[in-house]
Write a protein that holds these residues in place. Structure first.
Motif: not given
Lengths: 323, 323
Positions: A86-89, A125-128, A130-142, A297-299
């Motif tokens: 997920l690219g979290i360092g 970066e995706l969370a920042l 899109t200004r969405r909570p990381p867990c929510s973005v991560c759920g969508v991506v996974k 991803t568009e946003k």
């Protein structure tokens, strides 16, 4: 000194929910039998199935990989592992390392999807952007990547490591906010739609989190203990889980009783109203015209990346020597 | 020093669920308005109604007596108080004393039903002889006597002091044991059946227990603080209430939000399957051939006491000068 209820040897584990002292051997048997029974009871895996397991590197998915690899022969299914970096360092690097080791140990082929290779960015970066909570973005991506990969692999189901405590907590949360329509979506098996949505299964649906931890310990199973640095420990779900654990301590067996009765009642809950459509951009499942992955991803990147991600996954699957 | 949000005077109360500092006057207004809105929203009391309030002597029913007596004029209903002396030693005597004082204060006629006068025994003996938990026996007795009294008084409804925390806890408990059919029975208004079952209403359905305590304090309202000596503080319900309070503290407004959404959803829950029949011995409501009151008294005393209790109540009502 307590003795194993089955064989009388020295016990090493006490299962409070079942008031049972067990030795290490019979504890393993107990847990593996429980997973087997969950699989049979809810018809999660059938003979000849191709099962893709989402392997994060945390205790649940790692233990599930071990147990499914053990049950593979007797049920007769093929097990594939998918790890998404997920690219979290450093946290993600550790998890990827564990995933590789688990693949060797369990002798199950592993496919790693690296988010930074696919999108050029990771979850932070995706969370920042899109200004969405990381867990929510991560759920969508996974969900997106696992499903897309399972489609390419022609898998019959995607297995995840959600355990009993997770599921009971999610269900309680939906009850508290009265999203009754969400409750049937938390069943042990969610059917798919041919060609673009693969069924989801949860073989640890009836296994306590604590037992999973003990199983990992007793069998020296390697996993990443560290929590995700982006995880939010102030959510209602997080607190509910703590409270449920405390209630379970006072009323042993409460959680498993709750979840079993709930599954029996599942037809009594209102059906989810949302029909599954296909994203007009990438063709993957979506509740609206465009799927969440293409939207996010568009946003964040100026371009919906569903089609590119699918292409990338197709190439990886083509190149790999998985049968 | 925090100021009242309404008038700017010195605040004495902070309502966490509404993030509101209030002075004593505006706190009273807030609470009374909330009860009024609950009554209107769920159509609990109509103009011309005869309302019988079950007055235990505890904070909830005592505060409800005060608030209903205040709202009496503007809505236009008659308020009667019923106190059941359950024969639990000094505890019951204290409660009966408080009930008499509340009747004077609120200028609402009070009828006391003394279980020892009706049956010759109190709750402790009934529980011992039937080997049932005291709270369960007590529930049956109170429901029976209150309903029988309300029938004789030709009351339109029986009001009880159940508060928001009580109701949310009961509902959560039914959800955990997955008695979904019980959930609609926990609505703010339960309809009756002409001539033998009087409707039940809960005007404090949307009022936090903590606010009820504060209301009693700020208005110097007398009530029995002591818990019933027979109460069991090891039940799931008791623990659930504690946990819910903790969650409410972290997520202010959680409980009221939950309960309001639940009432909106109530039609989505499976209907209770049990039809209301009439007890073949006493004619009062029953789910089976014989009602629980007749069963319990027969087991404890050798004779079903429904008919006698009804006769006793009839005489009391005839003798009293209630219009």
């Amino acid at each position: 000194m307590p003795k194993c209820r089955i064989c009388g040897r020295k016990a090493v584990v006490y299962l409070r929910h079942s008031r049972l002292w067990l030795c290490s051997e019979h504890f393993n048997e107990f847990i593996e039998n429980r997973v087997m029974r969950t699989i049979k009871r809810y018809n999660l895996i059938r003979k000849g199935d191709r099962v893709l397991l989402g392997l994060s590197g945390g205790k649940d998915s790692v233990v599930l990989a071990h147990i499914l690899s053990k049950l593979r022969e007797s049920i007769g299914f093929k097990l594939y592992l998918a790890h998404i970096n997920l690219g979290i360092g450093e946290y993600s690097e550790k998890n990827a390392e564990v995933a590789k080791k688990i693949s060797e140990k369990t002798n199950a082929p592993l496919i790693i999807l690296d988010l930074r290779k696919i999108l050029g960015v990771g979850i932070p970066e995706l969370a920042l952007k899109t200004r969405r909570p990381p867990c929510s973005v991560c759920g969508v991506v996974k969900r997106y990547l696992l499903n897309a990969l399972a489609v390419e692999l022609k898998a019959n189901s995607i297995a995840t490591g959600h355990n009993l405590d997770d599921m009971a907590t999610f269900i309680l949360k939906e009850f508290l906010v009265q999203n009754l329509e969400q409750i049937p979506k938390l069943a042990p098996r969610i059917e798919g739609v041919k060609d673009y949505l693969v069924a989801k299964i949860k073989p640890l649906y009836e296994t306590y989190e604590e037992d999973i931890k003990k199983y990992a310990e007793l069998n020296n199973i390697l996993y990443v203990e560290e929590k995700c640095p982006l995880a939010d420990e102030t959510t209602l779900t997080w607190h509910l889980k703590k409270h449920l654990r405390d209630l379970e301590y006072r009323f042993p067996g409460l959680t498993i009783g709750f979840i079993r009765r709930l599954v029996k009642n599942i037809e009594k809950y209102p059906k989810p109203g949302d029909t599954i459509r296909r994203c007009s951009i990438c063709g993957m499942p979506s509740s609206g015209k465009i799927c969440s992955f293409c939207k996010i991803t568009e946003k964040a990147l100026g371009k919906p990346m569903g089609p590119h991600a699918r292409e990338y996954i197709k190439e990886i699957v083509d190149k790999s020597i998985i049968d």
